[in-house]
Design a protein around this motif. Sequence first.
Motif: not given
Length: 323
Positions: A234-239, A262-276
């Motif tokens: 998740t976004t919190h886990q990868i941070k 992940l559940p469909r409603t949960t954003q992938s932390g990897l995708i989020h981290a790559l963007r951030v």
Amino acid sequence: MIERHIIIDEVDPVVFYGVNNSNISLIRNLFPKLRMAARGSVITVLGDDEETALFERKIHELADYCTRYNKLTEEVIIDTIKGSPPQELKMDDVIIYGVNGKPIQGRTPNQQLLVKTFGENDLTFALGPAGTGKTYLAVALAVRALKNKEVRKIILSRPAVEAGEKLGFLPGDMKDKIDPYLQPLYDALEDMIPNAKLKEYMETNVIQIAPLAFMRGRTLNDAIIVLDEAQNTTTHQIKMFLTRLGMGSKMIVTGDVTQIDLPRTTQSGLIHALRVLKDVKGIGRVEFGKKDIVRHQLVQRIVEAYEQFQADKEQNETEQNNS
């Protein structure tokens, strides 16, 4: 008479001594004037001062060779003791020599790019489909750093995401439940480090394999840290994971954004981290493709078939929306 105790704790005694102690028997025959005994990582030798000093020097030369190449042959033993150093094995593009001297290296341009990018950055993202060697190469780079004494430990982690089978219903205690998620990391290590040495590293926490949840609250210094299957964070886990990086450490994060469990409603932390983190200095990124797949050739065709299926599905949905 002089008694010397020679410690060879950097090598696996099983590899160094040979099958049925064949290597140590050969060494004993090449030093007929000495009395010797080998137990564990200690070789005890008794004899003339000059002869035992030569023996100690040759044992350390053999141990260095064994540590580097993970094997020790009769030819190498004879050449070393007779005074002609064994021929150096070709090291071009070789990361390390695995069990039985198997050379582990970047086999495709992108795999070689990962090796280069890891050397230039403290955090490296390795992205791509199954079979491209992301995890395997990441573990190899970590093992090389450990063998070269660039770091003191290796920490390997994965998110324990339930894909089909609930964690609570798996048999055994917590370790038994978690180990199946971490098995690919064990597999890679077993290919690179002899069993006895790997067991020692695990028991002394030089190599640690743990699910992502166990990383919270830690600061990881002088280590190579690998996060595998990061698309399932998740976004919190990868941070949380990325901020564990301590002094003298490097991280490799691997993942495949097309295989998110992940559940469909949960954003992938990897995708989020790559963007951030896309513009942050000191972070490398290597993207693998179908041409980098080094498993069975059928794997590449399977990946291509799924990509084509997804492309056809999206095209049909677009056509329906426009009609």
